[in-house]
Design a protein around this motif. Structure first.
Motif, PDB file in Angstrom:
ATOM      1  N   ASP A  78       0.804  -1.221   0.000  1.00 30.94           N
ATOM      2  CA  ASP A  78       0.000   0.000   0.000  1.00 30.94           C
ATOM      3  C   ASP A  78       0.836   1.270   0.000  1.00 30.94           C
ATOM      4  O   ASP A  78       0.342   2.330  -0.397  1.00 30.94           O
ATOM      5  CB  ASP A  78      -0.940   0.017   1.212  1.00 30.94           C
ATOM      6  CG  ASP A  78      -2.015  -1.055   1.109  1.00 30.94           C
ATOM      7  OD1 ASP A  78      -2.346  -1.456  -0.021  1.00 30.94           O
ATOM      8  OD2 ASP A  78      -2.516  -1.488   2.166  1.00 30.94           O
ATOM      9  N   LYS A  79       2.086   1.206   0.471  1.00 37.32           N
ATOM     10  CA  LYS A  79       2.998   2.352   0.453  1.00 37.32           C
ATOM     11  C   LYS A  79       2.360   3.598   1.073  1.00 37.32           C
ATOM     12  O   LYS A  79       2.346   4.678   0.474  1.00 37.32           O
ATOM     13  CB  LYS A  79       3.443   2.652  -0.980  1.00 37.32           C
ATOM     14  CG  LYS A  79       4.261   1.545  -1.622  1.00 37.32           C
ATOM     15  CD  LYS A  79       5.604   1.374  -0.936  1.00 37.32           C
ATOM     16  CE  LYS A  79       6.454   0.301  -1.580  1.00 37.32           C
ATOM     17  NZ  LYS A  79       7.752   0.111  -0.909  1.00 37.32           N
ATOM     18  N   ASP A  81       3.626   5.211   3.440  1.00 39.95           N
ATOM     19  CA  ASP A  81       4.821   6.037   3.429  1.00 39.95           C
ATOM     20  C   ASP A  81       5.584   5.665   2.152  1.00 39.95           C
ATOM     21  O   ASP A  81       6.047   4.539   2.012  1.00 39.95           O
ATOM     22  CB  ASP A  81       5.661   5.744   4.671  1.00 39.95           C
ATOM     23  CG  ASP A  81       6.983   6.490   4.711  1.00 39.95           C
ATOM     24  OD1 ASP A  81       7.393   7.030   3.659  1.00 39.95           O
ATOM     25  OD2 ASP A  81       7.614   6.522   5.774  1.00 39.95           O
ATOM     26  N   PRO A  82       5.694   6.597   1.203  1.00 41.58           N
ATOM     27  CA  PRO A  82       6.265   6.229  -0.099  1.00 41.58           C
ATOM     28  C   PRO A  82       7.731   5.821  -0.043  1.00 41.58           C
ATOM     29  O   PRO A  82       8.234   5.196  -0.978  1.00 41.58           O
ATOM     30  CB  PRO A  82       6.091   7.510  -0.931  1.00 41.58           C
ATOM     31  CG  PRO A  82       5.951   8.613   0.069  1.00 41.58           C
ATOM     32  CD  PRO A  82       5.262   8.000   1.247  1.00 41.58           C
ATOM     33  N   ASP A  83       8.441   6.129   1.041  1.00 41.05           N
ATOM     34  CA  ASP A  83       9.864   5.816   1.141  1.00 41.05           C
ATOM     35  C   ASP A  83      10.130   4.828   2.282  1.00 41.05           C
ATOM     36  O   ASP A  83      11.227   4.792   2.830  1.00 41.05           O
ATOM     37  CB  ASP A  83      10.658   7.112   1.350  1.00 41.05           C
ATOM     38  CG  ASP A  83      12.144   6.923   1.079  1.00 41.05           C
ATOM     39  OD1 ASP A  83      12.481   6.108   0.198  1.00 41.05           O
ATOM     40  OD2 ASP A  83      12.958   7.563   1.763  1.00 41.05           O
ATOM     41  N   HIS A  84       9.127   4.031   2.630  1.00 40.44           N
ATOM     42  CA  HIS A  84       9.245   3.138   3.785  1.00 40.44           C
ATOM     43  C   HIS A  84      10.096   1.913   3.462  1.00 40.44           C
ATOM     44  O   HIS A  84       9.941   1.285   2.414  1.00 40.44           O
ATOM     45  CB  HIS A  84       7.843   2.677   4.210  1.00 40.44           C
ATOM     46  CG  HIS A  84       7.842   1.731   5.373  1.00 40.44           C
ATOM     47  ND1 HIS A  84       8.254   2.101   6.632  1.00 40.44           N
ATOM     48  CD2 HIS A  84       7.484   0.425   5.463  1.00 40.44           C
ATOM     49  CE1 HIS A  84       8.138   1.079   7.452  1.00 40.44           C
ATOM     50  NE2 HIS A  84       7.681   0.048   6.774  1.00 40.44           N
ATOM     51  N   ASP A 161       8.331  11.440   5.937  1.00 38.83           N
ATOM     52  CA  ASP A 161       7.855  11.553   4.552  1.00 38.83           C
ATOM     53  C   ASP A 161       6.428  12.056   4.417  1.00 38.83           C
ATOM     54  O   ASP A 161       6.166  13.022   3.695  1.00 38.83           O
ATOM     55  CB  ASP A 161       8.006  10.191   3.851  1.00 38.83           C
ATOM     56  CG  ASP A 161       9.470   9.830   3.641  1.00 38.83           C
ATOM     57  OD1 ASP A 161      10.138  10.514   2.856  1.00 38.83           O
ATOM     58  OD2 ASP A 161       9.937   8.881   4.287  1.00 38.83           O
ATOM     59  N   VAL A 162       5.481  11.425   5.097  1.00 40.82           N
ATOM     60  CA  VAL A 162       4.084  11.870   5.005  1.00 40.82           C
ATOM     61  C   VAL A 162       3.909  13.260   5.623  1.00 40.82           C
ATOM     62  O   VAL A 162       3.254  14.122   5.014  1.00 40.82           O
ATOM     63  CB  VAL A 162       3.150  10.837   5.658  1.00 40.82           C
ATOM     64  CG1 VAL A 162       1.708  11.354   5.660  1.00 40.82           C
ATOM     65  CG2 VAL A 162       3.224   9.506   4.914  1.00 40.82           C
TER      66      VAL A 162
END
Length: 277
Positions: A78-79, A81-84, A161-162
């Motif tokens: 699901d991402k 957080d796009p940089d998780h 990030d978020v």
């Protein structure tokens, strides 16, 4: 008898079980299983696998020391957080000892708990708690109940990030404060093979609440599968107060919380067994 201590197997009966140890005995255990991290407000489910190592030790002065470290690997589809990075950690360390024996089944005790959580899919970058506490416990073979009150350090850092996408900067990501905690937990024996446990815990800084956590555990004595093992199904739901991170007044029309969600749930299925070292 060996003490089985794992995260979410709330150690309500630690002191009564301690009498089953020989002083200086070490009880190492290992666990393997799967999990689902649910962020309901984002309609997100993140499946994964994990392993844990735990230890219990009773000193000659009747102080019970326990510790556990869990490592989880997520399938982060699901991402949120796009940089998780889909690897996270959870650890808990506890020292507890008797203060006063009221009866054969009830007593007062002291404890010091250290808990740490890192890098969850729900944007908890770092959480650290140190909480000395005083407690009361009532223990029988079929039923346990305990309550405690404590005070110490509460620290929660949100992943960057978020929040950056919502107008927050680096100095806005942390909440470090003195806090107190209240907790109640119980265990009920369901026949010869099953135990049910439940726990509620609350953290507050005195002016506003910080976190609420609710947990349930169903454990099965799986000795017939693996000697001295336990098969566990657990649910842990956590609510976080995001108000301390606000950059503007909460009633400001431009206010956005630091995250678009304020809770997560961890559902686990695993087997816990002895580990000879």
């Amino acid at each position: 008898m060996k003490l089985k201590i794992k995260p979410l197997l709330f150690p309500v009966a630690c002191l009564s079980l301690a009498s089953s140890f020989n002083a200086q005995a070490l009880d190492w255990r290992i666990a393997f299983g799967g999990h689902d991290i649910i962020v309901e407000q984002a309609d997100s489910h993140t499946l994964g696998v994990g392993a844990a190592l735990s230890l219990a030790h009773l000193t000659e002065s009747n102080i019970l020391l326990t510790g556990s470290i869990d490592v989880f690997i997520d399938h982060d589809k699901d991402k949120l957080d796009p940089d998780h990075i889909p690897l996270w950690f959870d650890s808990e360390f506890l020292a507890t000892g008797p203060l006063f024996e009221i009866s054969e089944t009830s007593h007062l005790n002291w404890e010091v708990e250290i808990a740490d959580r890192r890098n969850t899919v729900s944007s908890v970058e770092k959480q650290f708690k140190v909480m000395p506490a005083l407690g009361y416990a009532f223990n029988t073979s079929a039923f346990d109940v305990a309550a405690k009150v404590g005070a110490g350090l509460y620290f929660l850092e949100i992943d960057d990030d978020v929040p950056r996408m919502r107008g927050y900067d680096r100095e806005d990501f942390q909440n470090k404060t003195g806090a107190y905690t209240l907790a109640v937990d119980t265990r009920i024996s369901l026949g010869s093979s099953f135990d049910f446990s439940a726990k509620i815990q609350h953290w507050s800084d005195g002016s506003e609440w910080l976190e609420n956590r609710y947990g349930m555990v169903l454990s099965y004595d799986s000795n017939s599968w693996v000697e001295d093992s336990v098969f566990v199904m657990s649910v842990e739901h956590t609510e976080y107060n995001l108000d301390p991170y606000a950059k503007v007044p909460l009633d400001d029309p431009d206010y956005l919380p630091i995250l678009p969600w304020n809770n997560d749930s961890l559902v686990r299925v695993y087997i816990d067994m002895p580990w000879g070292v």
